[in-house]
Scaffold this active site. Structure first.
Site, PDB file in Angstrom:
ATOM      1  N   ASP A 191       0.875  -1.179   0.000  1.00  0.00           N
ATOM      2  CA  ASP A 191       0.000   0.000   0.000  1.00  0.00           C
ATOM      3  C   ASP A 191       0.911   1.227   0.000  1.00  0.00           C
ATOM      4  O   ASP A 191       2.123   1.124   0.144  1.00  0.00           O
ATOM      5  CB  ASP A 191      -0.878  -0.006   1.270  1.00  0.00           C
ATOM      6  CG  ASP A 191      -1.778   1.227   1.363  1.00  0.00           C
ATOM      7  OD1 ASP A 191      -2.398   1.601   0.350  1.00  0.00           O
ATOM      8  OD2 ASP A 191      -1.850   1.839   2.452  1.00  0.00           O
ATOM      9  N   SER A 192       0.283   2.397  -0.114  1.00  0.00           N
ATOM     10  CA  SER A 192       1.052   3.637  -0.043  1.00  0.00           C
ATOM     11  C   SER A 192       1.541   3.918   1.382  1.00  0.00           C
ATOM     12  O   SER A 192       2.424   4.746   1.575  1.00  0.00           O
ATOM     13  CB  SER A 192       0.182   4.804  -0.508  1.00  0.00           C
ATOM     14  OG  SER A 192      -0.945   4.915   0.339  1.00  0.00           O
ATOM     15  N   TYR A 203      -1.011   8.236  -2.614  1.00  0.00           N
ATOM     16  CA  TYR A 203      -1.090   7.875  -4.028  1.00  0.00           C
ATOM     17  C   TYR A 203      -2.296   8.554  -4.696  1.00  0.00           C
ATOM     18  O   TYR A 203      -2.307   8.754  -5.898  1.00  0.00           O
ATOM     19  CB  TYR A 203      -1.257   6.360  -4.196  1.00  0.00           C
ATOM     20  CG  TYR A 203       0.012   5.541  -4.077  1.00  0.00           C
ATOM     21  CD1 TYR A 203       1.210   6.094  -3.652  1.00  0.00           C
ATOM     22  CD2 TYR A 203      -0.008   4.187  -4.394  1.00  0.00           C
ATOM     23  CE1 TYR A 203       2.359   5.319  -3.547  1.00  0.00           C
ATOM     24  CE2 TYR A 203       1.129   3.407  -4.297  1.00  0.00           C
ATOM     25  CZ  TYR A 203       2.315   3.976  -3.869  1.00  0.00           C
ATOM     26  OH  TYR A 203       3.441   3.198  -3.770  1.00  0.00           O
ATOM     27  N   GLY A 204      -3.297   8.839  -3.878  1.00  0.00           N
ATOM     28  CA  GLY A 204      -4.574   9.308  -4.418  1.00  0.00           C
ATOM     29  C   GLY A 204      -4.512  10.610  -5.188  1.00  0.00           C
ATOM     30  O   GLY A 204      -5.411  10.926  -5.970  1.00  0.00           O
ATOM     31  N   CYS A 212      -4.337  -1.669  -1.833  1.00  0.00           N
ATOM     32  CA  CYS A 212      -4.523  -0.241  -2.063  1.00  0.00           C
ATOM     33  C   CYS A 212      -5.528  -0.112  -3.215  1.00  0.00           C
ATOM     34  O   CYS A 212      -5.301  -0.673  -4.296  1.00  0.00           O
ATOM     35  CB  CYS A 212      -3.179   0.373  -2.449  1.00  0.00           C
ATOM     36  SG  CYS A 212      -3.287   2.062  -3.057  1.00  0.00           S
ATOM     37  N   ASN A 213      -6.622   0.576  -2.953  1.00  0.00           N
ATOM     38  CA  ASN A 213      -7.643   0.730  -3.998  1.00  0.00           C
ATOM     39  C   ASN A 213      -7.123   1.552  -5.163  1.00  0.00           C
ATOM     40  O   ASN A 213      -7.434   1.292  -6.325  1.00  0.00           O
ATOM     41  CB  ASN A 213      -8.883   1.416  -3.431  1.00  0.00           C
ATOM     42  CG  ASN A 213      -9.650   0.520  -2.485  1.00  0.00           C
ATOM     43  OD1 ASN A 213     -10.622  -0.108  -2.856  1.00  0.00           O
ATOM     44  ND2 ASN A 213      -9.201   0.446  -1.250  1.00  0.00           N
ATOM     45  N   THR A 214      -6.327   2.580  -4.842  1.00  0.00           N
ATOM     46  CA  THR A 214      -5.834   3.479  -5.890  1.00  0.00           C
ATOM     47  C   THR A 214      -4.957   2.716  -6.878  1.00  0.00           C
ATOM     48  O   THR A 214      -5.148   2.800  -8.096  1.00  0.00           O
ATOM     49  CB  THR A 214      -5.049   4.639  -5.237  1.00  0.00           C
ATOM     50  OG1 THR A 214      -5.845   5.200  -4.191  1.00  0.00           O
ATOM     51  CG2 THR A 214      -4.708   5.711  -6.249  1.00  0.00           C
ATOM     52  N   GLU A 224      -3.057   8.675   8.598  1.00  0.00           N
ATOM     53  CA  GLU A 224      -1.598   8.549   8.724  1.00  0.00           C
ATOM     54  C   GLU A 224      -1.080   9.330   9.938  1.00  0.00           C
ATOM     55  O   GLU A 224      -0.096   8.951  10.549  1.00  0.00           O
ATOM     56  CB  GLU A 224      -0.893   9.047   7.445  1.00  0.00           C
ATOM     57  CG  GLU A 224      -1.114   8.170   6.208  1.00  0.00           C
ATOM     58  CD  GLU A 224      -0.181   6.956   6.112  1.00  0.00           C
ATOM     59  OE1 GLU A 224       0.914   6.992   6.686  1.00  0.00           O
ATOM     60  OE2 GLU A 224      -0.577   5.966   5.466  1.00  0.00           O
ATOM     61  N   CYS A 235     -10.973   2.749   0.010  1.00  0.00           N
ATOM     62  CA  CYS A 235      -9.569   3.094   0.262  1.00  0.00           C
ATOM     63  C   CYS A 235      -9.208   2.319   1.513  1.00  0.00           C
ATOM     64  O   CYS A 235      -9.971   2.330   2.486  1.00  0.00           O
ATOM     65  CB  CYS A 235      -9.408   4.592   0.489  1.00  0.00           C
ATOM     66  SG  CYS A 235      -7.760   5.049   1.103  1.00  0.00           S
ATOM     67  N   THR A 236      -8.058   1.647   1.482  1.00  0.00           N
ATOM     68  CA  THR A 236      -7.737   0.761   2.606  1.00  0.00           C
ATOM     69  C   THR A 236      -7.408   1.519   3.896  1.00  0.00           C
ATOM     70  O   THR A 236      -7.315   0.920   4.959  1.00  0.00           O
ATOM     71  CB  THR A 236      -6.588  -0.196   2.235  1.00  0.00           C
ATOM     72  OG1 THR A 236      -5.478   0.580   1.768  1.00  0.00           O
ATOM     73  CG2 THR A 236      -7.020  -1.166   1.166  1.00  0.00           C
ATOM     74  N   HIS A 237      -7.229   2.832   3.791  1.00  0.00           N
ATOM     75  CA  HIS A 237      -7.060   3.624   5.011  1.00  0.00           C
ATOM     76  C   HIS A 237      -8.401   3.807   5.748  1.00  0.00           C
ATOM     77  O   HIS A 237      -8.420   4.008   6.958  1.00  0.00           O
ATOM     78  CB  HIS A 237      -6.521   5.023   4.690  1.00  0.00           C
ATOM     79  CG  HIS A 237      -5.045   5.073   4.423  1.00  0.00           C
ATOM     80  ND1 HIS A 237      -4.476   4.578   3.276  1.00  0.00           N
ATOM     81  CD2 HIS A 237      -4.019   5.587   5.161  1.00  0.00           C
ATOM     82  CE1 HIS A 237      -3.163   4.782   3.314  1.00  0.00           C
ATOM     83  NE2 HIS A 237      -2.863   5.382   4.445  1.00  0.00           N
TER      84      HIS A 237
HETATM   85  N1  DGL Z   1      -4.793   3.236   0.895  1.00  0.00           N
HETATM   86  C1  DGL Z   1      -4.792   3.540  -0.477  1.00  0.00           C
HETATM   87  C2  DGL Z   1      -6.069   3.223  -1.166  1.00  0.00           C
HETATM   88  O1  DGL Z   1      -6.661   2.227  -0.836  1.00  0.00           O
HETATM   89  C3  DGL Z   1      -4.084   4.796  -0.922  1.00  0.00           C
HETATM   90  C4  DGL Z   1      -4.377   6.053  -0.243  1.00  0.00           C
HETATM   91  C5  DGL Z   1      -3.447   7.141  -0.744  1.00  0.00           C
HETATM   92  O2  DGL Z   1      -2.251   6.935  -0.668  1.00  0.00           O
HETATM   93  O3  DGL Z   1      -3.946   8.151  -1.242  1.00  0.00           O
HETATM   94  O4  DGL Z   1      -6.502   3.880  -2.077  1.00  0.00           O
END
Ligand code: DGL
Length: 272
Positions: free
Chosen positions: A13-14, A45-46, A76-78, A155, A187-189
């Site tokens: 993931d990011s 990453y988004g 990571c979804n992105t 974060e 988003c996994t966050h």
């Molecule tokens: N956790 C990631 C996701 O699922 C990336 C979030 C990010 O870095 O913007 O999209």
């Protein structure tokens, strides 16, 4: 013992978000070894372009391959939305993303055919959830909403802060005012804010965390390919790597994972 069976699963993931997927993999597949990579130097990453997200994903996969992983989960979804298709063609190793499993869970969960998706800017711009859900069932309406500030709030460990409640209201009001009965944490966050999002959206909305279905897909894949670790040797070991700020990551990971993490190592991801 078959070497492929004891080989680890690569998960990336990011940043810390993918830990929500890693902990679900550990819960469902406790015998598997895991190599986790969080790209903490380049999070989020988004807000990045597709070209960058593909390049970052390629570098991470090359790094994970040096650890002899048998399969990779893009937690990571992105990166799943923007890079999965490309890297699946480029690399000769099974690679799973979180978007298809999340979409499938929502299609199964919705009763009224109206699904909301909260995700990063890049994920929402790609409209990948809408495309995949409507391929599975063209009758379903999908409303996607970008919530870019959720990632830095997570974060920075701001879960309990008043500002987080205000930002949840700011982003999710428009979803709350629709008739959606199901919402994907795209988003996994975001599962790390789940209780706050649940309180805000109310009990009637089903909240889908794609991690659960992703771990199930991983189990099916490992079993189908005869690669599942049966637990007779070298099992349940997890190693953590980041591209920056290992201590901060380690502290956070210790609050999320079901066990203590002794150390997280920094690697120069640009070299891969
Ligand atoms: N956790 C990631 C996701 O699922 C990336 C979030 C990010 O870095 O913007 O999209």
């Amino acid at each position: 013992m078959d070497r492929r069976k004891i080989a680890p699963i690569g998960v990336f993931d990011s940043g810390v978000g993918g830990l929500t997927v890693a902990r679900e993999i550990i819960r469902q597949l406790p015998n598997e070894n895991i190599i986790y990579f969080g790209d903490t130097a380049r999070v989020p990453y988004g807000s990045k372009s597709q070209d960058s997200i593909i390049r970052f994903s390629e570098q991470i996969i090359r790094f994970l391959q040096t650890k002899q992983v048998k399969a990779i989960v893009i937690a990571c979804n992105t990166a799943s939305a923007l890079a999965l298709d490309t890297v699946q063609k480029e690399f000769d190793i099974p690679i799973l993303g979180v978007v298809v499993p999340g979409a499938r869970a929502a299609v199964e969960a919705t009763v009224n055919g109206k699904v909301g998706v909260a995700g990063t800017d890049a994920t929402v711009r790609s409209q990948m959830y809408t495309k995949i859900i409507q391929k599975m069932n063209p009758e379903i309406t999908v409303i996607e909403k970008a919530c870019p500030l959720f990632v830095p709030l997570v974060e920075e460990g701001f879960k309990e802060h008043q500002v987080t409640r205000e930002i949840i209201d700011y982003y999710l009001k428009s979803l709350k005012d629709t008739e959606i009965d199901t919402m994907i944490l795209g988003c996994t966050h975001y599962p790390l804010l789940r209780s706050k999002i649940r309180t805000y959206m109310g009990e009637k909305i089903q909240i889908v965390n794609p991690a659960y279905e992703t771990a199930m897909d991983l189990r099916d894949l490992l079993e189908m390919q005869g690669m599942a670790n049966d637990g007779s040797a070298a099992n349940g070991v997890c190693e953590f790597y980041v591209s920056d700020a290992a201590e901060k990551f380690n502290e956070f990971a210790n609050s999320v994972m079901p066990f203590d993490i002794m150390s997280t190592r920094v690697i120069q991801i640009e070299n891969y």
